[in-house]
Design a protein around this motif. Structure first.
Motif, mmCIF file in Angstrom:
data_model
loop_
_atom_site.group_PDB
_atom_site.id
_atom_site.type_symbol
_atom_site.label_atom_id
_atom_site.label_comp_id
_atom_site.label_asym_id
_atom_site.label_seq_id
_atom_site.Cartn_x
_atom_site.Cartn_y
_atom_site.Cartn_z
ATOM 1 N N ALA A 45 -14.594 -22.607 6.199
ATOM 2 C CA ALA A 45 -14.502 -23.504 5.041
ATOM 3 C C ALA A 45 -15.222 -22.963 3.817
ATOM 4 O O ALA A 45 -15.149 -23.582 2.741
ATOM 5 C CB ALA A 45 -15.058 -24.870 5.404
ATOM 6 N N GLN A 46 -15.948 -21.855 3.964
ATOM 7 C CA GLN A 46 -16.639 -21.229 2.829
ATOM 8 C C GLN A 46 -17.567 -22.216 2.117
ATOM 9 O O GLN A 46 -17.699 -22.211 0.904
ATOM 10 C CB GLN A 46 -15.625 -20.626 1.861
ATOM 11 N N PHE A 47 -18.207 -23.073 2.908
ATOM 12 C CA PHE A 47 -19.142 -24.084 2.414
ATOM 13 C C PHE A 47 -18.488 -25.098 1.472
ATOM 14 O O PHE A 47 -19.163 -25.739 0.662
ATOM 15 C CB PHE A 47 -20.351 -23.438 1.720
ATOM 16 N N LYS A 48 -17.178 -25.303 1.590
ATOM 17 C CA LYS A 48 -16.469 -26.279 0.746
ATOM 18 C C LYS A 48 -15.932 -27.399 1.629
ATOM 19 O O LYS A 48 -15.079 -27.172 2.488
ATOM 20 C CB LYS A 48 -15.332 -25.595 0.000
ATOM 21 N N ALA A 49 -16.430 -28.603 1.393
ATOM 22 C CA ALA A 49 -16.051 -29.738 2.233
ATOM 23 C C ALA A 49 -14.554 -30.019 2.169
ATOM 24 O O ALA A 49 -13.914 -30.302 3.196
ATOM 25 C CB ALA A 49 -16.841 -30.977 1.816
ATOM 26 N N GLU A 50 -13.984 -29.932 0.966
ATOM 27 C CA GLU A 50 -12.551 -30.225 0.837
ATOM 28 C C GLU A 50 -11.693 -29.216 1.602
ATOM 29 O O GLU A 50 -10.648 -29.560 2.153
ATOM 30 C CB GLU A 50 -12.137 -30.283 -0.634
ATOM 31 N N LYS A 51 -12.157 -27.955 1.649
ATOM 32 C CA LYS A 51 -11.421 -26.946 2.415
ATOM 33 C C LYS A 51 -11.527 -27.226 3.911
ATOM 34 O O LYS A 51 -10.554 -27.066 4.653
ATOM 35 C CB LYS A 51 -11.919 -25.533 2.110
ATOM 36 N N GLN A 52 -12.696 -27.686 4.359
ATOM 37 C CA GLN A 52 -12.842 -27.984 5.781
ATOM 38 C C GLN A 52 -11.953 -29.150 6.201
ATOM 39 O O GLN A 52 -11.357 -29.120 7.288
ATOM 40 C CB GLN A 52 -14.299 -28.286 6.131
ATOM 41 N N VAL A 53 -11.827 -30.149 5.345
ATOM 42 C CA VAL A 53 -10.919 -31.262 5.650
ATOM 43 C C VAL A 53 -9.491 -30.737 5.811
ATOM 44 O O VAL A 53 -8.777 -31.107 6.751
ATOM 45 C CB VAL A 53 -10.993 -32.331 4.551
ATOM 46 N N SER A 54 -9.093 -29.845 4.912
ATOM 47 C CA SER A 54 -7.770 -29.236 5.005
ATOM 48 C C SER A 54 -7.642 -28.382 6.268
ATOM 49 O O SER A 54 -6.604 -28.392 6.941
ATOM 50 C CB SER A 54 -7.509 -28.377 3.761
ATOM 51 N N ASP A 55 -8.722 -27.644 6.600
ATOM 52 C CA ASP A 55 -8.708 -26.821 7.813
ATOM 53 C C ASP A 55 -8.480 -27.672 9.054
ATOM 54 O O ASP A 55 -7.723 -27.294 9.962
ATOM 55 C CB ASP A 55 -10.038 -26.070 7.960
ATOM 56 N N ILE A 56 -9.140 -28.839 9.108
ATOM 57 C CA ILE A 56 -9.003 -29.707 10.276
ATOM 58 C C ILE A 56 -7.575 -30.231 10.384
ATOM 59 O O ILE A 56 -6.994 -30.298 11.482
ATOM 60 C CB ILE A 56 -10.025 -30.861 10.209
ATOM 61 N N GLU A 57 -6.977 -30.594 9.253
ATOM 62 C CA GLU A 57 -5.579 -31.037 9.259
ATOM 63 C C GLU A 57 -4.664 -29.939 9.801
ATOM 64 O O GLU A 57 -3.763 -30.192 10.611
ATOM 65 C CB GLU A 57 -5.146 -31.425 7.841
ATOM 66 N N THR A 58 -4.902 -28.712 9.350
ATOM 67 C CA THR A 58 -4.096 -27.576 9.818
ATOM 68 C C THR A 58 -4.275 -27.353 11.311
ATOM 69 O O THR A 58 -3.310 -27.102 12.053
ATOM 70 C CB THR A 58 -4.483 -26.304 9.045
ATOM 71 N N VAL A 59 -5.514 -27.435 11.762
ATOM 72 C CA VAL A 59 -5.826 -27.239 13.180
ATOM 73 C C VAL A 59 -5.176 -28.320 14.038
ATOM 74 O O VAL A 59 -4.621 -28.036 15.113
ATOM 75 C CB VAL A 59 -7.364 -27.218 13.377
ATOM 76 N N LEU A 60 -5.231 -29.564 13.592
ATOM 77 C CA LEU A 60 -4.671 -30.665 14.380
ATOM 78 C C LEU A 60 -3.165 -30.508 14.590
ATOM 79 O O LEU A 60 -2.619 -30.990 15.589
ATOM 80 C CB LEU A 60 -4.980 -32.007 13.715
ATOM 81 N N GLY A 109 -16.993 -27.641 16.000
ATOM 82 C CA GLY A 109 -17.115 -27.488 14.559
ATOM 83 C C GLY A 109 -18.501 -27.798 14.045
ATOM 84 O O GLY A 109 -19.325 -28.408 14.733
ATOM 85 N N ILE A 110 -18.724 -27.379 12.817
ATOM 86 C CA ILE A 110 -19.968 -27.686 12.113
ATOM 87 C C ILE A 110 -19.605 -28.246 10.748
ATOM 88 O O ILE A 110 -19.014 -27.549 9.918
ATOM 89 C CB ILE A 110 -20.883 -26.441 12.017
ATOM 90 N N PRO A 111 -19.879 -29.522 10.503
ATOM 91 C CA PRO A 111 -19.444 -30.137 9.251
ATOM 92 C C PRO A 111 -20.163 -29.564 8.032
ATOM 93 O O PRO A 111 -21.385 -29.415 8.034
ATOM 94 C CB PRO A 111 -19.786 -31.618 9.438
ATOM 95 N N VAL A 112 -19.396 -29.240 6.995
ATOM 96 C CA VAL A 112 -19.989 -28.776 5.738
ATOM 97 C C VAL A 112 -20.830 -29.892 5.131
ATOM 98 O O VAL A 112 -21.951 -29.671 4.666
ATOM 99 C CB VAL A 112 -18.889 -28.351 4.746
ATOM 100 N N ASP A 113 -20.292 -31.102 5.154
ATOM 101 C CA ASP A 113 -20.975 -32.269 4.594
ATOM 102 C C ASP A 113 -20.756 -33.431 5.561
ATOM 103 O O ASP A 113 -19.604 -33.704 5.944
ATOM 104 C CB ASP A 113 -20.402 -32.609 3.219
#
Length: 389
Positions: free
Chosen positions: A128-143, A152-156
């Motif tokens: 996620a490169q320390f970006k919360a919005e990218k991690q949310v998108s990453d999780i959607e892609t993974v699901l 996982g490790i939450p950015v925020d």
């Protein structure tokens, strides 16, 4: 006489064979054995545990909801449990906050090797490169890949909570590294949280600082200016230890960072205001590299630096007797093993502790090579070995 000699020789030969057989049997059962490379460990049989050679120390950290820690050394999947998991043909995804340092690389390696032993396919590793919005998108892609497990490790902890809750509601077994999203409950929304003993590592960094300064001087503290309980614990432990154990060391400046690349800027500002500062604690190794650069640029070559995490650059400076005198080390490879074991607990519906920690490790020039092998399950790079000589 000749017959007696031949008889004794035969007994000696049989004993040698038996001893070799016992030795080989032992190396195949320890999940984190130092006798096995990560690749060999991934293909070996027997129960799965972390490296039992990690020194036993009292775990001082508390979990994100104040839970007492269970030592990661107590976790185990039996050989029968591993075979049961293999029969399930499960998949897993690894959702990182940041994958650009040695800590993250070792976490991922420990997870992948252990999942391989469990017959679990890793279908995605995200950064996620320390970006919360990218991690949310990453999780959607993974699901969309329908994994059975997410580690996982939450950015925020706030802005990623909804995405991780969606995964939990979909039946995914979720295990967290270091922190957990706000509002999620252990045993319901996730299996467990795994971290290092960050409080213990903060104490180690303070003790090393005090020893290097002769227990007197003025120091600065660079902390993580974010809602992140593990980094907060490190700073709290460092500052409390200095204030309670070393009254002749004064914390005269504090500066916050929001990301790993802020270290040099914050340290430079601190050294501009306090040109003859004696020491500096930096909350983890990557910003500590920036503090080291700032010290060199300012001409303060006597600055004592301590930190957390045994990355390559800081290990090289410790080994060569540089400004970084030591640190408290996490054991990320074994944290990865622990997270995979706990994912297995989730699949088996086996009761899991809410919070698990790997013991702290104090690293100085005297033990940097041994510590590297404990942390990464392999020998230190030649550059670090050469510097230690």
């Amino acid at each position: 006489m000749k017959k007696i000699f031949l008889f004794l020789l035969m007994i000696l030969l049989i004993s040698s064979i038996a001893l070799v057989g016992c030795s080989q049997g032992n190396t195949e059962t320890a999940g984190g054995s130092e006798d096995l490379t990560p690749e060999e460990a991934a293909d070996s049989s027997g129960p799965i545990t972390i490296n039992q050679d990690i020194p036993d120390r009292e775990i001082l950290s508390k979990g994100p909801d104040g839970e007492s820690a269970i030592s990661a050394k107590t976790l185990q999947l039996t050989e029968e449990e591993v075979e049961e998991i293999k029969a399930g043909d499960y998949t897993a995804a690894i959702v990182m906050h940041y994958a650009g340092n040695d800590w993250a690389t070792a976490q991922i390696a420990g997870l992948e090797a252990t999942f391989k032993r469990m017959g679990i396919e890793v279908v995605a590793v995200t950064d996620a490169q320390f970006k919360a919005e990218k991690q949310v998108s990453d999780i959607e892609t993974v699901l969309a890949k329908s994994p059975d497990i997410i580690v996982g490790i939450p950015v925020d902890p706030v802005s990623t909570a909804g995405a991780f809750k969606k995964a939990a509601d979909a039946g995914v077994k979720v295990v967290f590294m270091d922190n957990k999203p706000e509002g999620l409950t252990a045993g319901e929304d996730y299996v467990s949280v795994v971290s290092a003993d960050n409080y213990g590592n903060g104490i180690a960094a303070a003790d090393i600082m005090a020893e290097a300064l002769g227990e007197k001087g003025e120091i600065g503290v660079i902390y993580h200016d974010a809602d992140y309980f593990v980094t907060r614990q490190r700073t709290e432990a460092f500052e409390a230890t200095i204030q309670e154990k070393y009254p002749n060391i004064k914390i005269v400046e504090r500066g916050g960072i929001t990301g790993p690349n802020d270290g040099e800027k914050v340290a430079s500002g601190m050294l501009t205001k306090n040109s003859d500062l004696d020491g500096m604690f930096v909350v983890w190794d990557v910003p500590a590299e920036g503090a080291l650069a700032a010290a060199r640029n300012s001409g303060n070559n006597d600055l004592v630096i301590t930190t957390i995490d045994l990355g390559t650059t800081v290990a090289l400076d410790i080994a060569s007797g540089g400004s970084i005198k030591g640190l408290g080390a996490q054991l990320p490879y074994d944290q990865g093993i622990s997270e995979a074991i706990l994912a297995g607990y989730g699949l088996l519906e086996k009761e899991a502790p809410a919070y698990v920690a790997v013991p702290a490790l104090k690293v100085t020039q005297e033990n940097v090579l041994e510590s590297w092998k404990l942390v990464y399950h392999k020998d230190a790079p030649d550059t670090i070995q050469d510097a230690a000589k």
